[in-house]
Design a protein around this motif. Structure first.
Motif, PDB file in Angstrom:
ATOM      1  N   UNK A  62       0.834  -1.211   0.000  1.00 35.19           N
ATOM      2  CA  UNK A  62       0.000   0.000   0.000  1.00 35.19           C
ATOM      3  C   UNK A  62       0.865   1.257   0.000  1.00 35.19           C
ATOM      4  N   UNK A  63       1.897   1.259   0.816  1.00 36.20           N
ATOM      5  CA  UNK A  63       2.801   2.412   0.868  1.00 36.20           C
ATOM      6  C   UNK A  63       3.526   2.588  -0.460  1.00 36.20           C
ATOM      7  N   UNK A  64       4.045   1.492  -1.011  1.00 33.30           N
ATOM      8  CA  UNK A  64       4.848   1.569  -2.234  1.00 33.30           C
ATOM      9  C   UNK A  64       4.013   1.926  -3.461  1.00 33.30           C
ATOM     10  N   UNK A  65       2.715   1.640  -3.420  1.00 36.62           N
ATOM     11  CA  UNK A  65       1.836   1.964  -4.557  1.00 36.62           C
ATOM     12  C   UNK A  65       1.131   3.307  -4.396  1.00 36.62           C
ATOM     13  N   UNK A  66       1.319   3.975  -3.272  1.00 36.85           N
ATOM     14  CA  UNK A  66       0.628   5.245  -3.034  1.00 36.85           C
ATOM     15  C   UNK A  66       1.131   6.288  -4.029  1.00 36.85           C
ATOM     16  N   UNK A  67       0.250   6.954  -4.768  1.00 38.88           N
ATOM     17  CA  UNK A  67       0.706   7.934  -5.765  1.00 38.88           C
ATOM     18  C   UNK A  67       1.473   9.101  -5.163  1.00 38.88           C
ATOM     19  N   UNK A  68       1.298   9.378  -3.868  1.00 41.05           N
ATOM     20  CA  UNK A  68       2.055  10.452  -3.240  1.00 41.05           C
ATOM     21  C   UNK A  68       3.550  10.127  -3.186  1.00 41.05           C
ATOM     22  N   UNK A  69       3.881   8.830  -3.178  1.00 41.97           N
ATOM     23  CA  UNK A  69       5.284   8.440  -3.157  1.00 41.97           C
ATOM     24  C   UNK A  69       6.001   8.872  -4.434  1.00 41.97           C
ATOM     25  N   UNK A  70       5.263   8.966  -5.534  1.00 34.50           N
ATOM     26  CA  UNK A  70       5.878   9.370  -6.804  1.00 34.50           C
ATOM     27  C   UNK A  70       6.380  10.811  -6.760  1.00 34.50           C
ATOM     28  N   UNK A  71       5.861  11.605  -5.836  1.00 30.29           N
ATOM     29  CA  UNK A  71       6.287  13.004  -5.742  1.00 30.29           C
ATOM     30  C   UNK A  71       7.524  13.171  -4.868  1.00 30.29           C
ATOM     31  N   UNK A  72       8.037  12.060  -4.325  1.00 30.02           N
ATOM     32  CA  UNK A  72       9.151  12.130  -3.380  1.00 30.02           C
ATOM     33  C   UNK A  72      10.484  11.808  -4.059  1.00 30.02           C
ATOM     34  N   UNK A  73      11.539  12.455  -3.580  1.00 31.31           N
ATOM     35  CA  UNK A  73      12.883  12.119  -4.037  1.00 31.31           C
ATOM     36  C   UNK A  73      13.412  10.868  -3.347  1.00 31.31           C
ATOM     37  N   UNK A  74      12.858  10.575  -2.189  1.00 23.47           N
ATOM     38  CA  UNK A  74      13.336   9.404  -1.477  1.00 23.47           C
ATOM     39  C   UNK A  74      12.462   9.079  -0.289  1.00 23.47           C
ATOM     40  N   UNK A  75      12.881   8.037   0.446  1.00 24.08           N
ATOM     41  CA  UNK A  75      12.137   7.548   1.604  1.00 24.08           C
ATOM     42  C   UNK A  75      13.063   7.539   2.815  1.00 24.08           C
ATOM     43  N   UNK A  76      12.586   8.089   3.930  1.00 22.70           N
ATOM     44  CA  UNK A  76      13.264   7.975   5.218  1.00 22.70           C
ATOM     45  C   UNK A  76      12.718   6.725   5.894  1.00 22.70           C
ATOM     46  N   UNK A  77      13.582   5.748   6.123  1.00 24.98           N
ATOM     47  CA  UNK A  77      13.156   4.444   6.632  1.00 24.98           C
ATOM     48  C   UNK A  77      13.464   4.369   8.124  1.00 24.98           C
ATOM     49  N   UNK A  78      12.414   4.276   8.940  1.00 27.84           N
ATOM     50  CA  UNK A  78      12.529   4.223  10.400  1.00 27.84           C
ATOM     51  C   UNK A  78      11.929   2.928  10.924  1.00 27.84           C
ATOM     52  N   UNK A  79      12.234   1.852  10.223  1.00 27.48           N
ATOM     53  CA  UNK A  79      11.824   0.507  10.618  1.00 27.48           C
ATOM     54  C   UNK A  79      12.952  -0.158  11.406  1.00 27.48           C
ATOM     55  N   UNK A  80      12.673  -1.318  11.981  1.00 29.89           N
ATOM     56  CA  UNK A  80      13.649  -2.013  12.826  1.00 29.89           C
ATOM     57  C   UNK A  80      14.031  -3.353  12.214  1.00 29.89           C
ATOM     58  N   UNK A  81      15.334  -3.585  12.095  1.00 22.95           N
ATOM     59  CA  UNK A  81      15.879  -4.896  11.819  1.00 22.95           C
ATOM     60  C   UNK A  81      15.342  -5.571  10.579  1.00 22.95           C
ATOM     61  N   UNK A  82      14.735  -6.730  10.776  1.00 23.89           N
ATOM     62  CA  UNK A  82      14.230  -7.522   9.656  1.00 23.89           C
ATOM     63  C   UNK A  82      13.154  -6.784   8.879  1.00 23.89           C
TER      64      UNK A  82
END
Length: 363
Positions: free
Chosen positions: A196-216
């Protein structure tokens, strides 16, 4: 080398909290191996205050309240002299409530920043102001990245860090914040599908993603991000990636991935530490990483703090780090800003399953 008698009254007992399960469990072997190197080095000298250092590991991958109950029970025995570990800020909050400043607690993980640190808590990992925010400025200056999406696990560190990032981006651009952070999502630990996040059209307007996930969870997200080809056109930046995450995701998942940290094993002056680590654990030891190294730093910082204060009493330790000289550790001369131990920070780019150190971010 000092010959210790080995009796319990002649030991400093350290409780190390590290996840043995859940998404952070992939860091445990590295953390335990790194902290054992520090203990070996300290015990080959005069120990801490002339006493042998011993480390007991407990599972920090459980629910925070469960971890805190075990810590409370162990503290009640009077045989725990200090606490450290790589674990989430949610666990840290629960543990801080039960320690109540009775013993020094060296939190050896990057954190969301604390306006006021509770008594006894010393921060060995970095906050966003010394790692993530300088990395975002560097990526804007060097690569033109201005608009970011944020993906994180749903707990205090990602949420509070996201607030700090939004404040930074809004202040530096002086425009509507949604222009610079058009997409933000927080997911439970162990999330399997980021579609859902990766297919969100708003993601297309971004230069990148800040990833604040843990480990695996980071590794799983990176594989899905690369599988749909976003890694060719969009950046990722994350303070939550170490060598274990690169290996878990696989070399093909790490293109255009940038990581800010105070330590990279192939960084400046770190070869000697890796050589010592391999002499102790062998060539097939768990990776010595930016995360496990923070555990190593925490033990050496505790030794230096105790030497400066002449005790492990929490009030005297606070006084020593606030008013005393800088600490002499294997990393050189280090100082505190309040309860925060200060390290230089760097930015690296993933190169397959290794890091290429690019620049220094903070002194």
């Amino acid at each position: 080398m000092t010959s210790f008698r080995g009796s319990p009254e002649n030991c400093i007992e350290i409780l190390n909290i590290v996840p043995l399960q859940g998404p952070g469990g992939i860091f445990a072997p590295s953390c335990e191996a790194a902290i054992s190197l520090a203990a070996e080095e300290i015990n080959s000298g005069t120990g801490i205050l002339g006493r042998e250092l011993r480390v007991t590991h407990i599972d920090g991958g459980r629910e925070p309240a469960e971890v805190a109950r075990e810590v409370s029970a162990l503290l009640a025995t009077g045989m725990v002299h200090a606490i450290t570990g790589w674990h989430t800020s949610a666990v840290r909050r629960a543990v801080t409530r039960v320690t109540a400043g009775r013993v020094p607690y060296l939190f050896a993980t990057d954190h969301e920043g604390l306006a006021v640190a509770p008594p006894g808590l010393f921060l060995v990992g970095s906050d966003p102001g010394r790692q993530l925010l300088p990395a975002l400025r560097w990526l804007r200056r060097e690569l033109g990245a201005r608009r970011w999406a944020i993906i994180g696990n749903d707990y205090v560190w990602p949420r509070r860090t996201a607030e700090v990032v939004r404040a930074e981006l809004g202040a530096q651009d002086g425009g509507a914040l949604e222009r610079f952070v058009p997409l933000e999502k927080f997911v439970p630990f162990g999330a399997e599908d980021f579609g859902d996040f990766l297919a969100d059209p708003r993601l297309d307007r971004c230069d990148g993603v800040i990833v604040l996930l843990v480990g695996a969870d980071v590794a799983r997200f990176n594989r899905q991000f690369a599988r749909i080809g976003r890694d060719h056109s969009q950046l990722r930046v994350s303070p939550a990636v170490d060598d274990n995450v690169l290996l878990a995701a696989g070399a093909n998942a790490n293109r255009n991935l940038y990581v800010p940290s105070s330590f990279f094993v192939n960084g400046p002056a770190n070869r000697e530490r890796l050589d010592r680590y391999r002499r102790l654990h062998g060539e097939f030891a768990p990776a010595l990483t930016n995360f496990s190294n923070t555990e190593y730093e925490a033990l050496h910082a505790l030794r230096a703090m105790a030497h400066a204060a002449g005790t492990l009493d929490v009030r005297r330790l606070h006084h020593a780090v606030a008013n005393g000289p800088v600490l002499e550790t294997p990393s050189g001369s280090l100082g505190f800003d309040g309860n925060q131990l200060l390290f230089p920070s760097y930015i690296a780019r993933a190169d397959g399953v290794r890091f290429e150190v690019l620049d220094r971010l903070c002194a």
